[in-house]
Write an enzyme that holds these catalytic residues in place. Structure first.
Site, short mmCIF file in Angstrom:
data_model
loop_
_atom_site.label_atom_id
_atom_site.label_comp_id
_atom_site.label_asym_id
_atom_site.label_seq_id
_atom_site.Cartn_x
_atom_site.Cartn_y
_atom_site.Cartn_z
N ASP A 34 0.80 -1.22 0.00
CA ASP A 34 0.00 0.00 0.00
C ASP A 34 0.84 1.27 0.00
O ASP A 34 0.35 2.34 0.36
CB ASP A 34 -0.97 0.01 1.19
CG ASP A 34 -2.15 0.94 0.98
OD1 ASP A 34 -2.51 1.18 -0.19
OD2 ASP A 34 -2.69 1.44 1.98
N ASP B 109 -3.06 -4.03 -5.78
CA ASP B 109 -2.29 -2.80 -6.01
C ASP B 109 -0.81 -3.03 -6.34
O ASP B 109 -0.14 -2.10 -6.80
CB ASP B 109 -2.34 -1.85 -4.82
CG ASP B 109 -3.71 -1.27 -4.58
OD1 ASP B 109 -4.61 -1.51 -5.38
OD2 ASP B 109 -3.89 -0.57 -3.57
N ASP C 29 -12.15 1.17 4.72
CA ASP C 29 -10.93 1.32 3.94
C ASP C 29 -9.78 1.85 4.79
O ASP C 29 -8.62 1.69 4.44
CB ASP C 29 -11.14 2.29 2.78
CG ASP C 29 -12.03 1.72 1.69
OD1 ASP C 29 -11.87 0.54 1.35
OD2 ASP C 29 -12.88 2.45 1.18
#
Length: 327
Positions: free
Chosen positions: A114, A152, A303
């Site tokens: 992330d 991601d 989130d």
């Protein structure tokens, strides 16, 4: 997770799934047996949404229980992050196999995860990550499973994360693909971001090839994001053509109202208001290159603490859960 710039259809049984002719994103395709088979997708009875539903029922809050029931009953993915994953993966896949259902697991422990944002973390180094992947694989064993690999990780490598060397990351993902695809009944989909992120598709395709897409079942799109399904399918088709016809899965957990208006801030993708759940999970998509609509992001789980008072990533956020189902 960093997202860049910004009726239970998932559990159709054999009788309901023998013949389907659906039109999505411009392509009508008849299906008899979908690529992932006719098993229903796994609905985890220990999910946070199930727990909240049970708590409301026990307290006699029938209105809240009824509102959350669609989230609790829909099959959703289970995320694996940190800690020793073997026993948890074994228990989950064994329970799903006993129920005759197909579980979806998300492997999310790559170093530099992330890019240091709300879901930052991951394994300490490459050796620790590969040991973690081997533990996950040992837990899955010979039982059927779908694994969405590292949301991601590829897209951020293409656009620039600033914390992780690109070649090392893609090589690490390739090793993970090799370990997981050596299992006899595991379908691996390498995450490829979403339709609003990487627009240099040749660069994305090259990164996916370096990450081992050639050995995987395909790629995943829209994980934890909000891009509309039709736009995602169109984007996926273009990427698929660059990858020799690779198949893909789409996260439809929160894209029912499309993507939020972007302002360039992290909050655009982090618990954005006005979103809705999308297509229910199903392996019967009617689209030749789409293997499944999945709820990879678990609706109702935050989130991140992107605004004052919002829960940390992965924690239950009831106000947001109710908003997703229009309450």
């Amino acid at each position: 997770m960093r997202r860049g710039p910004l009726r239970r259809a998932g559990v159709l049984g054999v009788a309901g799934g023998l013949v389907a002719a659906l039109t999505v994103g411009g392509g009508a395709v008849g299906e008899t047996v979908p690529r992932l088979g006719l098993q229903p997708l796994w609905s985890d009875p220990d999910s946070l949404s199930h727990r909240r539903l049970a708590a409301h029922e026990a307290a006699g809050r029938t209105d809240l229980a009824d509102a959350l029931r669609p989230l609790a009953q829909a099959p959703t993915a289970t995320w694996f992050t940190g800690d020793a994953p073997r026993e948890r993966a074994r228990a989950l896949t064994a329970a799903a196999a006993a129920a005759g259902e197909l579980p979806v697991l998300v492997a999310y422990d790559v170093p530099g995860r992330d890019c240091g944002s709300f879901s930052a973390g991951g394994a300490a180094d490459e050796d620790a990550y590969l040991a973690w992947v081997r533990e996950l694989a040992a837990g899955i064993g010979e039982r059927p499973a779908v694994v969405v690999l590292e949301p991601d990780a590829v897209a951020s490598a293409v656009t620039g994360c600033g914390t992780v060397p690109v070649r090392e990351r893609l090589g690490l993902l390739r090793h993970a693909v090799e370990v997981l695809t050596a299992l006899p009944a595991t379908h691996v989909y390498v995450d490829a971001g979403h339709a609003g992120w990487v627009q240099d598709l040749p660069a994305l395709a090259a990164a996916l090839r370096a990450a081992g897409i050639d050995r995987a079942a395909g790629f995943a799109l829209n994980v934890s994001n909000f891009q509309p399904t039709d736009a995602t399918v169109a984007y996926g088709r273009r990427l698929s053509r660059l990858l020799g016809g690779a198949h893909f899965v789409v996260d439809t957990s929160r894209n029912g109202a499309g993507a939020p208006v972007t302002t360039g801030r992290d909050e655009d993708w982090c618990n954005p208001p006005g979103r809705r759940t999308g297509r229910l999970p199903s392996t019967l998509t009617g689209v030749d290159v789409v293997d499944a609509w999945l709820w990879v992001k678990r609706p109702g789980e935050s989130d991140g603490s992107c605004r004052p008072g919002e829960p940390a990533a992965g924690e239950w956020f009831e106000e947001y859960a109710l908003a997703l189902v229009g309450v």
